[in-house]
Design a protein around this motif. Structure first.
Motif, short mmCIF file in Angstrom:
data_model
loop_
_atom_site.label_atom_id
_atom_site.label_comp_id
_atom_site.label_asym_id
_atom_site.label_seq_id
_atom_site.Cartn_x
_atom_site.Cartn_y
_atom_site.Cartn_z
N UNK A 1 -15.54 -19.67 -22.97
CA UNK A 1 -16.22 -20.80 -22.32
C UNK A 1 -15.41 -22.09 -22.35
N UNK A 2 -14.53 -22.24 -23.34
CA UNK A 2 -13.72 -23.46 -23.41
C UNK A 2 -12.34 -23.28 -22.79
N UNK A 3 -11.92 -22.02 -22.64
CA UNK A 3 -10.58 -21.76 -22.14
C UNK A 3 -9.50 -22.02 -23.18
N UNK A 4 -9.89 -22.25 -24.40
CA UNK A 4 -8.93 -22.51 -25.48
C UNK A 4 -8.62 -21.19 -26.20
N UNK A 5 -7.39 -20.73 -26.01
CA UNK A 5 -6.95 -19.48 -26.63
C UNK A 5 -6.28 -19.82 -27.96
N UNK A 6 -7.06 -19.73 -29.02
CA UNK A 6 -6.55 -20.07 -30.35
C UNK A 6 -7.39 -19.37 -31.41
N UNK A 7 -6.83 -19.30 -32.61
CA UNK A 7 -7.54 -18.67 -33.72
C UNK A 7 -8.72 -19.52 -34.18
N UNK A 8 -9.69 -18.83 -34.73
CA UNK A 8 -10.85 -19.47 -35.35
C UNK A 8 -10.38 -19.99 -36.71
N UNK A 9 -10.32 -21.30 -36.90
CA UNK A 9 -9.82 -21.82 -38.17
C UNK A 9 -10.76 -21.58 -39.35
N UNK A 10 -11.99 -21.15 -39.09
CA UNK A 10 -12.99 -20.98 -40.14
C UNK A 10 -13.53 -19.57 -40.29
N UNK A 11 -12.90 -18.57 -39.65
CA UNK A 11 -13.48 -17.23 -39.69
C UNK A 11 -13.71 -16.74 -41.12
N UNK A 12 -12.81 -17.07 -42.02
CA UNK A 12 -12.93 -16.59 -43.40
C UNK A 12 -14.09 -17.24 -44.14
N UNK A 13 -14.57 -18.38 -43.64
CA UNK A 13 -15.75 -19.03 -44.21
C UNK A 13 -17.03 -18.49 -43.58
#
Length: 168
Positions: A91-103
């Motif tokens: 939805x944002x078009x931002x292809x990047x890692x989730x900086x908080x997945x481990x939380x």
């Protein structure tokens, strides 16, 4: 409107394939390993959610078996984390890692990882992209991982895929 396809798979690396040259964003170092090749699955229709999920899970666990690793078990809570991030990227078009997945994954993990990918051809092809990239492949066969969450979202003709892995 987006379509969500859930799938199970997993350390931290991103892969983008499109009509131009592939770009790779890897946040985890590549590790050594064998070069086992899994044959390509016949592309499936994007709306065939159950078949796509099963194909990705089967391919992931077949690769792990070829490496002498136990199967990954799907975790609904980890699926939800992967789904939320795939939806965010779509939805944002931002292809990047989730900086908080481990939380965001369930507590108690010893190790965790994430793969992301995007393509315009087929949701099952996301696993082919991950298999062909050393840092992504390292996540797929990492013996420390035993649980996985997978999500694929289609938006505007692109498939955004996320695999979140946990070692519990």
């Amino acid at each position: 409107m987006t379509q969500r396809l859930w799938i199970t798979s997993t350390v931290t690396a991103g892969l983008l394939l499109g009509s131009t040259a592939p770009a790779l964003a890897a946040d985890a170092p590549a590790t050594g390993g064998s070069t086992t090749t899994i044959t390509t699955v016949v592309p499936l229709a994007a709306t065939d959610v159950d078949a796509a999920e099963q194909a990705i899970l089967d391919r992931t666990n077949a690769l792990r078996a070829a490496e002498g690793r136990p199967d990954l078990v799907r975790n609904a809570q980890i699926d939800a984390v992967a789904a939320a991030w795939a939806e965010h990227m779509a939805t944002t078009g931002q292809f990047q890692h989730n900086p908080d997945f481990f939380r965001q994954i369930p507590a108690g993990w010893r190790t965790a990882g994430e793969n992301i990918a995007m393509n315009s051809s087929d949701p099952v092809a996301l696993i082919t992209q991950w298999e062909g990239s050393p840092p992504h492949r390292a996540n797929l066969v990492n013996p420390a991982f035993n649980q996985i969450g997978i999500a694929v979202v289609e938006h505007g003709g692109l498939y955004y895929g996320v695999q979140v892995f946990g070692g519990y």
